[in-house]
Each structure stands twice: as C-alpha cells, then as structure tokens.
Design a protein around this motif. Sequence first.
Motif, PDB file in Angstrom:
ATOM      1  N   CYS A 120       0.844  -1.343   0.047  1.00 27.98           N
ATOM      2  CA  CYS A 120       0.014   0.043   0.039  1.00 27.98           C
ATOM      3  C   CYS A 120       0.794   1.200   0.005  1.00 27.98           C
ATOM      4  O   CYS A 120       1.767   1.212   0.982  1.00 27.98           O
ATOM      5  CB  CYS A 120      -0.926  -0.065   1.373  1.00 27.98           C
ATOM      6  SG  CYS A 120      -1.810   1.598   1.309  1.00 27.98           S
ATOM      7  N   CYS A 152      -4.796   1.269   8.347  1.00 30.33           N
ATOM      8  CA  CYS A 152      -4.398   2.468   7.113  1.00 30.33           C
ATOM      9  C   CYS A 152      -5.705   3.108   6.959  1.00 30.33           C
ATOM     10  O   CYS A 152      -6.839   2.942   6.989  1.00 30.33           O
ATOM     11  CB  CYS A 152      -4.466   1.375   5.778  1.00 30.33           C
ATOM     12  SG  CYS A 152      -4.231   2.487   4.262  1.00 30.33           S
ATOM     13  N   HIS A 208      -5.740  -5.003   1.012  1.00 28.23           N
ATOM     14  CA  HIS A 208      -4.845  -5.333   2.405  1.00 28.23           C
ATOM     15  C   HIS A 208      -4.839  -6.525   2.811  1.00 28.23           C
ATOM     16  O   HIS A 208      -5.870  -6.947   2.907  1.00 28.23           O
ATOM     17  CB  HIS A 208      -5.141  -4.102   3.482  1.00 28.23           C
ATOM     18  CG  HIS A 208      -4.645  -2.744   3.346  1.00 28.23           C
ATOM     19  ND1 HIS A 208      -5.409  -1.962   2.460  1.00 28.23           N
ATOM     20  CD2 HIS A 208      -3.608  -2.078   3.723  1.00 28.23           C
ATOM     21  CE1 HIS A 208      -4.806  -0.621   2.561  1.00 28.23           C
ATOM     22  NE2 HIS A 208      -3.708  -0.707   3.317  1.00 28.23           N
TER      23      HIS A 208
HETATM   24 ZN   LIG Z   1      -2.753   0.941   3.369  1.00 31.94          ZN
END
Ligand SMILES: [Zn+2]
Length: 372
Positions: A33, A60, A54
């Motif tokens: 990411c 996140c 993910h």
């Molecule tokens: Zn992320």
Amino acid sequence: MLSAVNRQGKPVVLAGTKAKSLALRLKNTPHYCPQCGSPVRIKAGNVNIPHFAHISHTLCQSFSEHESPRHLAGKADLFQWITQTAEAELEACLPGGDQRPDILTGNIAVEFQCSSISAALFKERTEKYTARGMIPFWIYGGKPVERKGSYVKLTPFQRLFLRFHPQLGFYFLSYDPERKGFTVYKNITPLTVTLCTAHQRFIPIQDMTFPPSASGSERDVSDLNTFFDYRRKWIDQTCQFDRGHRHPFLQAVYASGRNPYLLPEHIGLPVRSSIAIRNHPIEWQFYLLLELEKCPAEEIIRRRIELGHVKEQPLPLAGGKTPEMAAVEYAALLDVIGNPLSLDSPSLGVKLEKEKAFTETFGKTVLDKLIF
Ligand SMILES: [Zn+2]
C-alpha cells in the motif's frame, strides 16, 4: 484500491483494458500500500474488477471506507477517460496522508462518491481540497436519481453534489459504471420540497470531454401553473398531516387570521436559489412578507433558520448559493413584478382565476429570472 507499489517502490496501476491480464501476471508478486506500506494482495476474480486489498486489516487510513465493486469499476473507467486527454494519478497520496483523491489530474481532485456520507464530511473534504489550492470534482455514483413523471426527486445527499454554472443553472453530474456513461441534470429548479424540474441527458463516457463543458441552455419550466398546482398539493398534504395544525407555517398563517389556500399568488414563487432551502417557497416567502418592510430579507431568513422554521440545504459545491441569496432574489423579484399587494382570495374559485391571470401577466418574468 486500484494502485499499489511493487518491491522496487514503482507504482502499479490496475486500470484500463490490460488490467485483467496484468493482475493475473502479477498475482504472486508482492505489492504494498503506497499509503501505509503494509502488504496488499491482488484480487482478480470474475465478479469484481481486478484490485488490490490489504492482506490484514491494518490501521490504514487511506481506504477505510469499504470500496464497493461499483466504486472500483467507476474509478477505473474515470481514470481511463481522463488519461486519454490529461496526465492523471490514480489514488494519489497527498502530503499529510489524510486525503487521497480517487484521481488527481493537475489541481483537480476527482472523487467518485457512491456511498452516502454526511453533509459535514462532504463539506470537510471539499474545504480541505480547497485549502490545498485544489479543485474538488465530485461525481455522484450512488443509486439512480428517482423520477416521478417528468420530474426528478433529489435526496439531501444528492443535493450536496449540486453545482452552479451560469449557462447550466444548478446542475448535477452522475456516472454509472454499468451503463458506461454520465447523466447530466441541468437547469434544476425546485417545484416542491423534494421534486425538481430538470433537463436530463445521458452522455456515453467516450462522448464526454474532460473537464465537461457547458452546452447551450434550455428552459424546461414552461408554465407557472405547474408551480401553482404543486403548491396547492403541498398545502393539502401539510394540512392533512396529522400534526398539520402544529406546522409552524400553518400556525403563522392561522395566527394572522388567514387561509393557506387563499394566500396571494406572489407568495410561493420559484426563485433560482430556493434550492438552498429545504422548505416549500410558500413557507419562507410568507415569513419574509410578514417582516420585509422593517427588516432586510437576509436577516429574516437567517432568523427563521435559527428558530427551526426553515431548513438550510448545504450546497458545498455551489459557493454563494445560500438561503440568504434566495431571500434577496425573492425580494428583487417582488420589486420587478411591482410587489403586487393582491389580497387573499375570498374563495378557491376566485383563487384559481387569479392564478391564471397572474401566470399570464408575470409568468414569463418569473421564469426568466430562474435562468441567467
Ligand atoms: Zn494502506
């Protein structure tokens, strides 16, 4: 999400015609990411379009909202559309990490919004982009706009997307990844609290320019009588509602010893910015006329909002279009049509006659004021 970085830190984008083959080829290669750096996995099934996800649900911040297949598909389409004529970055990371537009091209941040978010969040995101010197370009991607006969019914969430352009009037832009095209609703004029007249046009994505350009304006409201019909229906519904007598508008009308059905024709007229108010024009225009001689229109409307008698519709993308502006437009309209001090009608029969006469005399003036 549709973008990630590989082990070398190079961006990998899953969009366009080769997305599927690329996804299958890279399926077992590690990707990360770009926002939080945690590992992501390529998902390339038969239902959803290829995308990254993910591997573990980390903290996140970037894509905390669940991305629906519709959102992913629309984002991929829009990215492909924009990159035909301009440089663009998919899911660009902005400094600070708290905002990540679906697509960034120049200083335009494109947001394809499918799920409903609150007016407060919509406004906050819009203002954050503006503070960065960017232009937020929101495209509606939610469920189709409801139609009722030849009218459209816009929800409060859909109304957040309203923009204003001198040639288009209030307009609304939506994209449908299933139909691969935009629907533009322009010259939107409220008829009642929820119904609007609008000129609607479907444009296949390949026929649309980026940024979209304004085409000629057409007038869709041909007759003031329609407004009068809907005004009567609105009064019917409000009176019949089981707590109708407690409605602040009806209370104010009765307190002045009057009958809501027999009020003069110039109360409850359409004005351009009345879309910034979530009440029927007859309500707020009645309040204005009670005090207009001794108080400026802007002050009256703001006080009624504070009292809870009038509800404001936030229009974060149509700067300057506010309830105050609607009130000023109405006061100006009264000046133009000579503030007709017509009295209440003695009966519904007389009222209908007077509406007809008003339409003949002032219809064009009122409707011309709705469009530039
Ligand atoms: Zn992320």
